[in-house]
Design an enzyme around this catalytic site. Sequence first.
Site: not given
Length: 292
Positions: A100, A145, A168-169
């Site tokens: 994103l 994303g 990897n958020e």
Amino acid sequence: MAVVFRTCKSLSKNAIFTRGISSSLRLHSQKPPTPPEPLVNVDVDDKSGVAVVTLNRPPVNSLNTPLLSELKNIIKGLEDNKSRGMILTSSSETVFSAGLDLMEMYNAPKDKLSAFWTTLQSTWLALYRSSFPTVAAINGHAPAGGCLLSLSCEYRVMVGPKFSIGLNETQLGIVAPPWFVICMRDVLGHRQTEMALTSGRMFSAPEALKLGLIDAMVTNKAEAITEAQKFIAQFAKIPPLARKLTKESVRQEGIKYMEDNMIDDLQMFMDLVTQEKIQKGIGLYLASLKKK
Ligand SMILES: CCCCC/C=C\C/C=C\C/C=C/C(=O)SCCNC(=O)CCNC(=O)[C@H](O)C(C)(C)COP(=O)(O)OP(=O)(O)OC[C@H]1O[C@@H](n2cnc3c(N)ncnc32)[C@H](O)[C@@H]1OP(=O)(O)O
């Protein structure tokens, strides 16, 4: 690989727009302005009917509202044209998609933030439930994303060994939403998903292959496209309706989650991402990327 003009015309609003503008301007000026590059390109092969859909937003194909919108329109166009299959890839030599666009989430007014998330939701749903076979030809890094787009396809071929993929958020201090989790769990199973997501680990292509996060590893993009075409070709003799309904049945949990929770999911996103400490975290992360 030939571009089918009729298909492109109905698929890309941008293509019609630029053709219209440049031909009318030519009457008035010597030098027509260069039309803007589409954020997503689509080439449909005459013989196989398979579309190669290429993300084209340099430098890193970060997913912003216009790109997502364009991708969604293309997927819808392919549905309308009863596509035989879609291969999703990137015009970059090193990045499939950086995920994103963090700029869409940083200090953004609420209406823009909301439009961004709802466009992401609907684009994801269009891809995840598409009736035609889908393959991600992952020819570069695919964090967050970028990994979600790959997971939403039915098959993943990745160029290796140097590129990496993963959700990897948590490393960024944000949380992968439930539908990201469902996509990862579809592919990896519960335990590996928990391990991967709680650590926010990125996997090298060989690690991803071992884990089953990707299905095949190749050494370049051309090979990735060939492998993707082979995967799609195996469905040539499968009745499309039976295939579509089976895919929907297998993916029912994710589809139902999104259909039933679009508004709550948007609310969760807005609540989380507008928190001061999350905004600070995104700002620091963006600064660290720019400092590299
Ligand atoms: C239960 C409750 C649920 C609620 C849910 C709420 C919140 C969750 C929300 C969302 C989930 C988030 C999903 C995401 O996708 S977040 C994005 C995560 N992406 C990343 O971490 C990748 C970051 N980028 C990189 O690691 C590298 O750029 C790369 C992809 C490995 C490529 O490296 P390379 O060296 O080739 O390029 P640069 O790093 O030099 O980058 C060039 C240029 O691009 C800018 N940039 C990179 N990534 C992004 C991005 N994702 N968004 C915006 N901009 C990006 C980078 O800053 C450079 O800019 P410059 O101005 O310096 O040219």
